[in-house]
Scaffold this active site. Sequence first.
Site, short mmCIF file in Angstrom:
data_model
loop_
_atom_site.label_atom_id
_atom_site.label_comp_id
_atom_site.label_asym_id
_atom_site.label_seq_id
_atom_site.Cartn_x
_atom_site.Cartn_y
_atom_site.Cartn_z
N VAL A 120 -6.38 4.97 6.69
CA VAL A 120 -6.95 4.90 5.35
C VAL A 120 -5.91 5.47 4.40
CG1 VAL A 120 -8.81 5.69 3.84
CG2 VAL A 120 -9.30 5.19 6.24
N ASP A 123 -4.39 5.33 -2.79
CA ASP A 123 -3.29 5.22 -3.76
C ASP A 123 -3.80 5.77 -5.08
OD1 ASP A 123 -1.65 4.32 -5.81
OD2 ASP A 123 -1.99 2.19 -5.43
N SER A 126 -1.73 5.84 -11.87
CA SER A 126 -2.09 6.27 -13.22
C SER A 126 -3.28 5.49 -13.76
CB SER A 126 -0.89 6.11 -14.15
OG SER A 126 -0.45 4.77 -14.12
N THR A 127 -3.47 4.29 -13.24
CA THR A 127 -4.59 3.47 -13.72
C THR A 127 -5.89 3.79 -12.99
OG1 THR A 127 -2.88 1.76 -13.79
CG2 THR A 127 -5.10 1.09 -14.40
N THR A 129 -7.65 5.12 -8.74
CA THR A 129 -7.41 5.44 -7.33
C THR A 129 -8.04 4.34 -6.49
OG1 THR A 129 -7.46 7.79 -7.83
CG2 THR A 129 -7.76 7.20 -5.53
N GLU A 258 7.99 5.75 -3.03
CA GLU A 258 7.08 4.66 -3.42
C GLU A 258 7.83 3.32 -3.35
OE1 GLU A 258 5.37 5.23 -7.30
OE2 GLU A 258 4.19 3.38 -7.20
N GLY A 288 4.13 -0.91 -11.79
CA GLY A 288 2.85 -0.20 -11.86
C GLY A 288 2.39 -0.05 -13.29
N GLY A 289 1.45 0.85 -13.49
CA GLY A 289 0.97 1.14 -14.83
C GLY A 289 1.92 2.08 -15.56
N1 LIG Z 1 -8.05 -4.63 -10.45
C1 LIG Z 1 -7.27 -4.91 -11.47
N2 LIG Z 1 -7.53 -5.99 -12.22
C2 LIG Z 1 -6.75 -6.30 -13.25
N3 LIG Z 1 -5.66 -5.61 -13.56
C3 LIG Z 1 -5.36 -4.55 -12.86
C4 LIG Z 1 -6.14 -4.12 -11.77
N4 LIG Z 1 -5.59 -3.04 -11.25
C5 LIG Z 1 -4.50 -2.80 -11.96
N5 LIG Z 1 -4.36 -3.70 -12.92
C6 LIG Z 1 -3.29 -3.79 -13.87
O1 LIG Z 1 -2.06 -3.70 -13.21
C7 LIG Z 1 -1.30 -2.64 -13.74
C8 LIG Z 1 -0.57 -1.98 -12.63
O2 LIG Z 1 -1.53 -1.44 -11.76
P1 LIG Z 1 -1.13 -0.68 -10.46
O3 LIG Z 1 -2.32 -0.39 -9.72
O4 LIG Z 1 -0.06 -1.44 -9.79
O5 LIG Z 1 -0.49 0.59 -11.12
P2 LIG Z 1 -0.69 2.13 -10.88
O6 LIG Z 1 -0.75 2.41 -9.44
O7 LIG Z 1 -1.79 2.62 -11.69
O8 LIG Z 1 0.68 2.56 -11.48
P3 LIG Z 1 1.58 3.83 -11.21
O9 LIG Z 1 1.86 3.89 -9.76
O10 LIG Z 1 2.78 3.52 -12.00
O11 LIG Z 1 0.82 4.98 -11.72
C9 LIG Z 1 -2.29 -1.74 -14.41
O12 LIG Z 1 -1.74 -1.12 -15.51
C10 LIG Z 1 -3.37 -2.68 -14.83
O13 LIG Z 1 -3.09 -3.21 -16.09
#
Ligand SMILES: Nc1ncnc2c1ncn2[C@@H]1O[C@H](COP(=O)(O)OP(=O)(O)OP(=O)(O)O)[C@@H](O)[C@H]1O
Length: 736
Positions: A120, A123, A126-127, A129, A258, A288-289
């Site tokens: 499990v 992650d 920033s957006t 978990t 990462e 990522g975000g």
């Molecule tokens: N389920 C989703 N549906 C639509 N868009 C999404 C979804 N999840 C993430 N996103 C979009 O993809 C972008 C990147 O998300 P991701 O999960 O890859 O980043 P993160 O893990 O939050 O970033 P970081 O590791 O830089 O903090 C987000 O900013 C968001 O706009």
Amino acid sequence: MAAVAAVGGHIWKAHLAMVISQSCPTHSNFRHTTTLDYGPPEVVLHSWINWVRAHHLLQCGRGTITSALCTTPITPSMTRKKILNMVFVITLSLCLILFVFLIYMLIFSYWNQGSGKYYVVLDSGSTGTRVYVYEASVEHKEDNSLPIFIKSFRDGLQKKSNSGRAYDRMETEPGLDKLVRNMSGLEAALKPLLRWAEKQIPEHAHKTTSLFLYATAGVRRLPIADSKWLLDNAWSILKGSPFLCQKDWVKTITGTEEAYFGWIALNYHSEILGARPRKATYGALDLGGSSLQVTFESDQQLNSETSLYVRIGSVNHHLTAYSLSGYGLNEAFGKSVGHLYKKEFGSTKANLANGKLEIKHPCLQSGYKDQYTCSYCSSNDLESESPLINGKKKGNKGESGTPVMLIGAPNWQECSALAKIAVNLSEWSNISPGLDCEVQPCALRDNLPRPYGRFYVISGFFVVYRFFNLTSEATLDDVLEKGRDFCEKRWDVAKKSVAPQPFIEQYCFRAPYVASLLREGLHITDRQITVGSGSITWTLGVALLEAGKAFSTRFGLRGFELLQMKINPIILIPILLLSLVLLLCACSCVGNWMPRFFRRSYLPLFRHNSVSSASVLNIPSPFRFKRWSPINSGKSLTATNSWRTIRFLVNNSCFALVYEGMEDSGIQLMESSLYPSANSVSHSYSSSNLGQMQFDGSNMGAFWTPHRGQMRLQSRRSQSREDLNSSMAEAHMVKV
Ligand SMILES: Nc1ncnc2c1ncn2[C@@H]1O[C@H](COP(=O)(O)OP(=O)(O)OP(=O)(O)O)[C@@H](O)[C@H]1O
């Protein structure tokens, strides 16, 4: 020895004693007793005999033994015999090792084929978990790529993906970095994910399922005290789960880690990892975000800060991996707002308007108007590169960003220019001033190596392509065109044109941003990129590396080398049989121990006289070597050719080896051998009241094999004609 004993399933405790034969009166005081904890008797006997010989000769050499016998034991042919014995023992050991190794491979290979191990991985981005559940098992593939199969669990998530969300994943929002000192918020973020994971994994496997929480850019940029609070409290929640979790599995990973995990995930997904012959790997651009991770393989001597050497299977990879903080989709938009703010109000923090400061943004549709907390608006925000809160609010150290009111003022040219500004490091950071994006990749600091080779663009890139319904064949110009169309729509129309999902308003900006990031920021062309699927996430890399470690440990080896050996039963079984035959042959050489089937053809001397196959011997343990004494032997021996030879050798070496302790054990001795001699006389064994039994004292003892719960004594097969002749020759030499 231990291996031999273990394989046979017997642990022998041999208490051995040697007494100089009564026929050697000068040696009558010489007695040596020792205890060997492990080892089958035949090996012990053999070693013991050799020791005894050596000791005896030593004693003779020192003059402590004065018997005439001291002149007899050492002959060139005996030395040859010793060497032969040693060779036999080595051969036996090698065969045994080979045999055990093959069995081990066979059993463990197929055992691991079926059995899965669960992981499990949480992650914490920033957006939000997200939880990922993986099941890893060993599976050999046709193309020789890494023989680990990873299955990702997405049960019950299909419905969600139809709702417009880009990923089929269980997730909670906001990201952990917005939950500092908010225990209930932290619980609400983590517990649903754990519950979901519990449902995916069979209950019996919960305890052996490894649980990891790795936080990325959002937590990475928090002050240490805040990130510590988050991780400590996250750990206190996770340790209450039924899964296996350690404190150091709840951590913030570096941007390089990462990036590396993402590269592993990508190349595993593409079935490139560990492939033989070696295949060219893909670079990974993981957007990522908050940050962008760049990883690629290169032969050049590159920056040591960003270099990674990785060995997967038999293949070495020299990687360059780095993370560009502030280049994630959400932060890039924040930078665009910050730039507009500076242009409009200067870099001083304007608290006066209290959220009423209006910023016209060229990448927002007409009719759009909403609050936004800007993290890049004040000079403090810019210097600290503080993160956005859920793309909208708050700066570091509990300090809020600057609240502003964003107003849609669409202008495609201006929007594209703004996207370039967000890409150019010198526009929003004083780290590398005056970068010209036409001349050099302007998202990179001076010392960062330029991306090289072919890339898969994943995560945020995938999200953008998916948003605009673009296939992976689409070019960056296609992205720009779609973005332009979207920007030109009125906000209420644009919003309804797509399924509900987060950050819809930002896609007008995201289209020119991703194009500019690749082209100007990294100098990557359309030809170099392929859009990866949403299932390629760095968490897969974590699971794969952990599975690799776990399976390698099971095999007792490091790395994936053994896992890579494709074990084909059609090849393995003959090898096994061959090693078994070799083993038997070696055994026969060493200890005259061989099944009747083999023995007959080798030993024509032994012929049945009277078969008494029922004759068996119960072996007591401990057992002992004892001198051979014809006086004590009670029952008269049946003289045979072979026996005479045995006795001759015994006499020559002045001692005989006798199992001691058989007196009480109800020994049954064979009256005649199962393997009769050519002269139609049987082997004979002493079955005296003392239970003594003679062995060939100058050579190997008898070999004992378990048989129906009892042990059968067999005469030494190495007393073949050749052996006997050489023994006779030795005797003759002595006489001379
Ligand atoms: N389920 C989703 N549906 C639509 N868009 C999404 C979804 N999840 C993430 N996103 C979009 O993809 C972008 C990147 O998300 P991701 O999960 O890859 O980043 P993160 O893990 O939050 O970033 P970081 O590791 O830089 O903090 C987000 O900013 C968001 O706009």
